[in-house]
Write an enzyme that holds these catalytic residues in place. Structure first.
Site, PDB file in Angstrom:
ATOM      1  N   ARG A  51      84.548  37.173  39.404  1.00  0.00           N
ATOM      2  CA  ARG A  51      83.517  36.830  40.391  1.00  0.00           C
ATOM      3  C   ARG A  51      84.025  37.241  41.765  1.00  0.00           C
ATOM      4  O   ARG A  51      85.219  37.105  42.075  1.00  0.00           O
ATOM      5  CB  ARG A  51      83.233  35.328  40.364  1.00  0.00           C
ATOM      6  N   HIS A  52      83.139  37.767  42.599  1.00  0.00           N
ATOM      7  CA  HIS A  52      83.525  38.182  43.951  1.00  0.00           C
ATOM      8  C   HIS A  52      84.229  37.045  44.690  1.00  0.00           C
ATOM      9  O   HIS A  52      84.054  35.865  44.375  1.00  0.00           O
ATOM     10  CB  HIS A  52      82.287  38.624  44.740  1.00  0.00           C
ATOM     11  N   GLY A  53      84.995  37.408  45.697  1.00  0.00           N
ATOM     12  CA  GLY A  53      85.608  36.408  46.554  1.00  0.00           C
ATOM     13  C   GLY A  53      84.566  35.650  47.365  1.00  0.00           C
ATOM     14  O   GLY A  53      83.388  36.017  47.412  1.00  0.00           O
ATOM     15  N   SER A 100      82.015  34.462  49.840  1.00  0.00           N
ATOM     16  CA  SER A 100      81.198  35.173  50.829  1.00  0.00           C
ATOM     17  C   SER A 100      80.989  34.292  52.057  1.00  0.00           C
ATOM     18  O   SER A 100      81.277  33.088  52.042  1.00  0.00           O
ATOM     19  CB  SER A 100      79.839  35.547  50.231  1.00  0.00           C
ATOM     20  N   GLN A 101      80.449  34.899  53.099  1.00  0.00           N
ATOM     21  CA  GLN A 101      80.182  34.137  54.310  1.00  0.00           C
ATOM     22  C   GLN A 101      79.184  33.016  54.049  1.00  0.00           C
ATOM     23  O   GLN A 101      79.293  31.923  54.598  1.00  0.00           O
ATOM     24  CB  GLN A 101      79.672  35.068  55.417  1.00  0.00           C
ATOM     25  N   TRP A 102      78.218  33.264  53.171  1.00  0.00           N
ATOM     26  CA  TRP A 102      77.223  32.224  52.861  1.00  0.00           C
ATOM     27  C   TRP A 102      77.752  31.203  51.873  1.00  0.00           C
ATOM     28  O   TRP A 102      77.288  30.063  51.866  1.00  0.00           O
ATOM     29  CB  TRP A 102      75.917  32.860  52.378  1.00  0.00           C
ATOM     30  N   ASN A 103      78.723  31.562  51.015  1.00  0.00           N
ATOM     31  CA  ASN A 103      79.427  30.529  50.252  1.00  0.00           C
ATOM     32  C   ASN A 103      80.088  29.556  51.225  1.00  0.00           C
ATOM     33  O   ASN A 103      80.001  28.332  51.069  1.00  0.00           O
ATOM     34  CB  ASN A 103      80.517  31.123  49.360  1.00  0.00           C
ATOM     35  N   HIS A 109      79.052  38.384  39.780  1.00  0.00           N
ATOM     36  CA  HIS A 109      78.634  37.166  40.468  1.00  0.00           C
ATOM     37  C   HIS A 109      78.672  35.969  39.529  1.00  0.00           C
ATOM     38  O   HIS A 109      78.707  36.129  38.300  1.00  0.00           O
ATOM     39  CB  HIS A 109      77.222  37.353  41.028  1.00  0.00           C
ATOM     40  N   GLU A 144      73.591  39.039  41.407  1.00  0.00           N
ATOM     41  CA  GLU A 144      73.483  37.588  41.303  1.00  0.00           C
ATOM     42  C   GLU A 144      72.065  37.186  40.910  1.00  0.00           C
ATOM     43  O   GLU A 144      71.113  37.976  41.059  1.00  0.00           O
ATOM     44  CB  GLU A 144      73.880  36.960  42.650  1.00  0.00           C
ATOM     45  N   ASN A 181      76.441  33.873  38.455  1.00  0.00           N
ATOM     46  CA  ASN A 181      75.419  33.748  37.418  1.00  0.00           C
ATOM     47  C   ASN A 181      75.340  34.945  36.489  1.00  0.00           C
ATOM     48  O   ASN A 181      75.053  34.781  35.299  1.00  0.00           O
ATOM     49  CB  ASN A 181      74.057  33.454  38.055  1.00  0.00           C
ATOM     50  N   ARG A 190      79.265  42.010  48.592  1.00  0.00           N
ATOM     51  CA  ARG A 190      80.366  41.080  48.357  1.00  0.00           C
ATOM     52  C   ARG A 190      81.106  41.399  47.058  1.00  0.00           C
ATOM     53  O   ARG A 190      82.323  41.224  46.976  1.00  0.00           O
ATOM     54  CB  ARG A 190      79.878  39.627  48.382  1.00  0.00           C
TER      55      ARG A 190
END
Length: 231
Positions: free
Chosen positions: A8-10, A12-15, A182, A87, A184, A60
Site C-alpha cells: 500500500r502506498h505511503g 498521503s497528505q489526506w491520510n 491502495h 483506490e 481497498n 501517491r
C-alpha cells in the site's frame, strides 16, 4: 513457491488530514515518503528483487513505487499502470474530513459506507469535478466503467479482470511481481486470494508502506502471508 509482494502506498497528505481520498490525486506526506524508503530497505534486507511492477494511475501509489524502485536500484524494470488498481472511489465523501462526517451522519452509517462490502457511499453527479470523466487522465477509458461511487464489491469486480489478464500471466512465467496500490484495491485482491468472506473482509486493514508478502503455490493458491518487519 511464488512470492507476490503487495505494498500500500505511503501515507498521503489526506491520510494525514483524515480526509476521504478515493480517486482524488493527492501526493505523499513526508511520512509517506519515509515509509516508502523504509519499505525499500526492508525488501533489500530480505533479499527481494523484481522483474515487473504494477501500480495505479494515482500519484501517491506511483511515487511510492518510484521511491521503492529507486532505493532498490530497479528503476529499469517494466512498470504497468492501470486505473483498475486505483483506490475505491468514495463518491461524494471525497475530500470530507472523516471525523466531521461521523459527527454529521453517525458512526454506524459512516462505518457502513467505509466497510460494508456491498454498500456504496453517496454518489457524485457527473458534473462534479470529482467525477473521473472530468479528468483527462481517464479520457481513454470507456465512460461506462468510470464510477460515481464504489463499494468494495465494485473494486473487486474491476480489479479481477486485470488480475486475470495481466498479472497472473507474469506469475505463471515465474516473474517476481510487485503490486503497489491502495488499501481497498489490495483488500480486494486479498479477499480473492484468501477467500475471505463478505462478513469478514471489513476487518482486514492493510497499513501504509509495509510490504505484504503472499506466498503462493504453483496453482496460485495461498500458502501464507506476512508483513516484512514484523517482530
Amino acid at each position: 513457491m511464488l512470492k507476490l509482494v503487495l505494498l500500500r502506498h505511503g501515507e498521503s497528505q489526506w491520510n494525514l488530514e483524515n480526509r476521504f481520498t478515493g480517486w482524488t490525486d493527492v501526493d505523499l506526506s513526508d511520512t509517506g515518503r519515509a515509509e516508502a524508503e523504509n519499505a525499500a530497505g526492508l525488501l533489500i534486507k530480505s533479499g527481494f528483487t523484481f522483474d515487473i511492477a504494477f501500480t495505479s494511475l494515482l500519484i501517491r501509489a506511483i511515487n511510492t513505487l518510484n521511491i521503492v524502485l529507486e532505493g532498490m536500484g530497479l528503476l529499469n524494470i517494466p512498470v504497468e499502470k492501470s486505473w483498475r488498481l486505483n483506490e475505491r472511489h468514495y463518491g461524494a465523501l471525497q475530500g470530507l474530513n472523516k471525523a466531521q462526517t461521523i459527527k454529521k451522519h453517525g458512526f454506524e452509517q459512516v462505518h457502513l459506507w467505509r466497510r460494508g462490502y456491498e454498500t456504496s457511499p453517496p454518489k457524485l453527479t457527473k458534473d462534479d469535478n470529482r467525477y473521473p470523466g472530468n479528468d483527462p487522465v481517464y479520457n481513454d477509458i470507456d465512460p461506462q466503467y468510470l464510477p460515481v461511487a464504489e463499494s468494495l464489491k465494485d473494486v473487486v469486480d474491476r480489479f479481477m479482470p486485470y488480475w486475470n489478464s495481466d498479472i497472473i500471466p507474469c506469475l505463471k512465467e515465474k516473474k517476481k511481481v510487485l503490486i503497489c496500490a491502495h488499501g481497498n484495491s489490495l483488500r480486494a485482491l486479498m479477499k480473492h486470494l484468501e477467500d475471505i468472506s463478505d462478513d469478514d473482509i471489513p476487518n482486514l486493514e492493510i497499513p501504509t508502506g509495509r510490504p505484504l508478502i503472499c506466498e503462493l503455490n504453483e496453482q496460485l493458491s495461498p500458502i501464507r502471508h506476512y508483513y516484512l518487519g514484523e517482530s
